[in-house]
Enzyme design. Structure first.
Site, short mmCIF file in Angstrom:
data_model
loop_
_atom_site.label_atom_id
_atom_site.label_comp_id
_atom_site.label_asym_id
_atom_site.label_seq_id
_atom_site.Cartn_x
_atom_site.Cartn_y
_atom_site.Cartn_z
N GLU A 95 -11.60 -23.89 -26.90
CA GLU A 95 -10.96 -25.21 -26.94
C GLU A 95 -11.39 -25.96 -25.69
OE1 GLU A 95 -6.68 -24.76 -27.58
OE2 GLU A 95 -7.07 -24.87 -29.74
N THR B 143 -6.75 -29.29 -26.78
CA THR B 143 -8.12 -29.63 -27.18
C THR B 143 -8.32 -31.14 -27.24
OG1 THR B 143 -8.09 -27.65 -28.52
CG2 THR B 143 -9.85 -29.22 -28.95
N HIS C 29 -7.34 -34.21 -32.55
CA HIS C 29 -7.27 -32.75 -32.69
C HIS C 29 -6.05 -32.34 -33.53
CE1 HIS C 29 -7.25 -28.49 -31.77
NE2 HIS C 29 -6.05 -28.60 -31.22
N GLU D 244 -10.73 -28.43 -23.06
CA GLU D 244 -9.54 -29.09 -22.53
C GLU D 244 -9.79 -29.47 -21.07
OE1 GLU D 244 -5.88 -27.00 -23.11
OE2 GLU D 244 -6.48 -26.15 -25.05
N LYS E 216 -3.71 -16.66 -28.09
CA LYS E 216 -4.10 -17.48 -26.94
C LYS E 216 -3.96 -16.74 -25.61
CE LYS E 216 -4.08 -21.70 -29.07
NZ LYS E 216 -5.04 -22.79 -28.86
N ARG F 279 -8.41 -17.79 -34.07
CA ARG F 279 -7.79 -18.63 -35.12
C ARG F 279 -7.14 -17.83 -36.23
NH1 ARG F 279 -7.11 -23.15 -32.33
NH2 ARG F 279 -9.09 -23.97 -31.56
N GLN G 205 -3.94 -16.52 -34.87
CA GLN G 205 -3.05 -17.67 -34.73
C GLN G 205 -2.40 -18.08 -36.05
OE1 GLN G 205 -5.01 -21.06 -32.96
NE2 GLN G 205 -3.19 -22.36 -33.01
N ASP H 275 0.43 -25.64 -21.91
CA ASP H 275 -0.65 -26.26 -22.66
C ASP H 275 -0.06 -27.31 -23.60
OD1 ASP H 275 -3.27 -26.63 -23.32
OD2 ASP H 275 -3.39 -24.95 -24.72
N TYR I 240 1.78 -17.77 -35.87
CA TYR I 240 2.32 -18.91 -35.13
C TYR I 240 3.65 -19.47 -35.65
CZ TYR I 240 1.28 -22.90 -38.21
OH TYR I 240 1.28 -23.81 -39.23
N THR J 41 -7.90 -17.61 -20.67
CA THR J 41 -8.12 -19.05 -20.53
C THR J 41 -9.02 -19.21 -19.31
OG1 THR J 41 -5.92 -19.54 -21.42
CG2 THR J 41 -7.01 -21.30 -20.17
N TYR K 177 -0.81 -30.77 -26.34
CA TYR K 177 -1.42 -30.96 -27.66
C TYR K 177 -1.59 -32.46 -27.81
CZ TYR K 177 -1.57 -29.48 -32.70
OH TYR K 177 -1.92 -29.17 -34.00
N GLU L 143 -12.62 -27.20 -35.67
CA GLU L 143 -12.82 -28.55 -36.19
C GLU L 143 -14.29 -28.83 -36.49
OE1 GLU L 143 -10.41 -29.54 -32.54
OE2 GLU L 143 -10.21 -31.42 -33.64
N ASP M 245 -9.63 -22.91 -23.43
CA ASP M 245 -8.51 -22.10 -23.88
C ASP M 245 -8.96 -21.30 -25.10
OD1 ASP M 245 -5.84 -21.29 -23.54
OD2 ASP M 245 -5.18 -22.59 -25.17
N ARG N 190 -2.01 -27.45 -42.92
CA ARG N 190 -0.86 -27.86 -43.72
C ARG N 190 -1.20 -28.93 -44.75
NH1 ARG N 190 0.96 -27.19 -38.53
NH2 ARG N 190 0.28 -29.31 -38.04
#
Lengths: 430, 430
Positions: free
Chosen positions: B200, B351, B135, B202, B254, B238, B241, B128, B245, B258, B130, B365, B234, B144
């Site tokens: 997600e 995503t 996104h 995708e 995850k 959250r 995660q 997968d 992560y 899927t 990114y 989001e 996917d 962050r």
């Protein structure tokens, strides 16, 4: 103590107490399953054909004439136990069935040195954990500083990530130095061959039968889904890793090759070497509370041999029992969200490091990111693996007068491809 | 414009210009390969048996009577092209071979509504990426802060991670809400069902034939290894995660499921919809410089339908062409260290979000981590997916008077298992 009519020395990795499974090829015969005993491999498809595995639950199913152990892994723990018991009976010094049937013996046994060992399974998914506290602390200290070394989640759950199963190769396969992006300090990223190629001393286990989607495996049933263990070298390009790993984890730095030893040692063979793992503080959540001792006393060594010399240097001397999280805890955690494991999946422990310097399981830690190079017996120093270097990991449990051995996993590093070959402007030699 | 003797409306996803491949099951016959045309599936094993695929290079190899498309994927681009041409010829309104052979038509065509669609391939490895800048920026801002939203590596390389292939399921499979660890702010971690379940939006692509270990695929040859595309959801937890992560990336959050759409649209069918992707700054390294336009104009929508109502809400309306990194760049980067891709591997884009709010491809989001819940047409609001919700993603390219459609991928969420079932103290219903 049990003995086989196939004689073994006390140092042999493959006495009758072990009986690991593997897939081998002999001359022009196709791949099939065997067990190692002393200096020989016993062709299990031959003794199945001869009717000697009757009553085990694995007989007459073409399980052992297959090119992978997946079908056998799928049959489950009770069948693994009965096949193992039957093989220990058949190979016993006092059992005449095979011992005295010279024609069958000639067909069924081949010298180990004459066979080619292949991957033991068709590996669907490969997961790599990060279960050594010492390793996680060392790496964290180097990458994020002493104060942020161990992430706050680390003592609560066995951290793991999904690896690349297509690039898992059997011992002896040469590994090409990867090229990729790295970022020198205070400079723009550059492209070229990795200059910080490393090994990781790990152990892996194969899964069977596994679980259905949405139905986690309880921790105290987890070992029923562990077929057996191998040695793992998870080759790592540290410079590529440092640049790429945030925020989704290691990718190209790990996906070019992972080498494994070809003989899968049954979990049952390790039972006498069970030992308590490290004290776990804080107490894990109930889904991670294992009743039995979940660690195993397995001695592990790594040796480095430069090109053009026979002289190797022992660079690591550590033990599987240092791992903070047990195999069962890792399996239970893997499935806690409902992730389904399948026969032939491989999990690995992550680098196994101990508290002392010589017990560190990677050059990253041994040379402390290149600041304290190792001296080699053959002369010269190593911070990272150089072209032509051969890296060999071996492991065994020391019993009373015998060993349960894993054989070894080794691999030699080839020089990187030229940029012209990588860009396709010059053909790669086929 | 080409027409088939199987009539289609301008809104049909499956006109003669498309001809996607899939694996289907009809009544008690085993799984086999088909192509979708209008409201029908054409059984490719039947027309291969009838000799109609002669000269394509795929005939009489049991490629289409197999339970996965892996063998077909392995045959490579020239063979895919000749099979596609032959099928377009056979299905053309002016070609009598199949049109006028009533007996063969009865055997070869089944109404789509009467067949069960399975996974199109046996997926070895799943990766997968990114690749959507919008996104990555949105997620980075939430996790962050605005100043560290996009990591410094992001514009230099297509970030990706290895996913879990065993838990990829075809559209229609129900998905159980996962349980796991999450950490409330300023408190100890807790165990229980995820309370931030997300989708997600995708797209994914299947690989064939792939490369040998140690030999990267040059970026301008990369599309020769892309068999075709599907829609991907996917599923993501959250809360799990956010806690797990660091530092090795998403794992349990995850790996429980899927979902993918069952029809693989050939890359060739998308050629008329090729378009330049976003401007790339800084200029990528040579190994990532694609000569052709690498983006595709594919409309993508996500709909949410709560339990006990037919009324759905369109929650996302975005486009594949927003992706910063092209498919070819992602494939070239995946192999740059020498990682070998195999037929049947699946890559996904990550995503797909666009610059506007309604173009965001996840609830994370869309609801800005739960702070701006979405209003549903059927009443109520959603920050995260609730039990019983059905999530459906659809996609198509708009041609002049026809569509190249992907059908849809949908899945309904089942409530979490009780803790007693998870711990094994109460049996899970078989």
């Amino acid at each position: 103590m049990k003995y086989s009519f196939i004689e073994t020395t006390p140092e042999s990795h493959f006495p009758i107490q072990n009986l690991p499974y593997g897939i081998f090829q002999f001359k022009d015969k196709g791949p099939r399953a065997g067990t190692a005993i002393g200096e020989y491999v016993l062709d299990l498809s031959v003794i199945d054909d001869a009717g000697l595995l009757k009553g085990t639950g694995a007989e007459e199913k073409n399980v052992f004439s297959a090119s992978s152990l997946n079908l056998f892994m799928e049959l489950g723990h009770p069948t693994w136990t009965s096949v193992r018991k039957k093989l220990q009976y058949l190979l016993d010094a006092n059992t005449p069935d095979l011992r005295d049937d010279e024609e069958l013996r000639l067909k069924a046994f081949h010298p180990l040195k004459d066979v080619e060992m292949l991957l033991p399974a068709k590996i669907g998914d490969y997961t790599d954990f990060y279960a050594s506290r010492e390793h996680a602390t060392n790496v964290g200290t180097m990458f994020r500083g002493k104060d942020n070394a161990l992430m706050p989640n680390w003592t609560h759950l066995p951290i793991g990530y999904h690896g690349r199963s297509s690039s898992i190769v059997p011992s002896g396969t040469k590994v090409r130095r990867p090229s990729g992006q790295r970022k020198p300090k205070d400079a723009d990223p550059v492209f070229g061959p990795s200059i910080q190629l490393d090994f990781e001393l790990e152990m892996g286990w194969f899964i069977g039968p596994g679980n259905r989607p949405g139905e986690p495996i309880p921790v105290n049933q987890a070992e029923d889904h562990v077929f057996g263990l191998v040695l793992v070298n998870d080759w790592s390009a540290r410079d590529i890793q440092a640049w790429e790993y945030q925020p989704l984890g290691p990718f190209n730095s790990k996906n070019f090759a992972t080498s494994i030893s070809p003989w899968v040692v049954p979990l049952e063979a390790l039972d006498p070497f069970r030992t308590p793992g490290p004290q776990q503080e804080p107490e894990p959540f109930p889904y991670l509370q294992q009743t039995k001792d979940g660690a195993f006393n397995i001695n592990l060594e790594a040796h480095l041999t430069p090109e053009n010399t026979e002289q190797s240097t022992k660079i690591t001397n550590t033990n599987f029992s240092y791992l903070y999280w047990s195999i069962a805890q890792q399996v239970a955690h893997h499935t806690i969200t409902g992730c389904n494991l399948l026969p032939g999946d491989m999990h690995a422990s992550g680098t196994i490091s101990g508290p002392n310097r010589e017990e560190r399981g990677s050059l990253l830690e041994l040379s402390w990111r290149g600041t304290e190079p190792l001296k080699l017996n053959s002369g010269g120093k190593r911070s990272w693996i150089e072209d032509g270097d051969k890296l060999t990991i071996s492991g065994w449990c020391q019993g009373d007068g015998y060993r349960i051995g894993f054989g070894e996993v080794s691999g030699q590093v080839l020089p990187a491809l030229s940029e012209a070959k990588i860009l396709g402007t010059q053909n790669v030699k086929k």
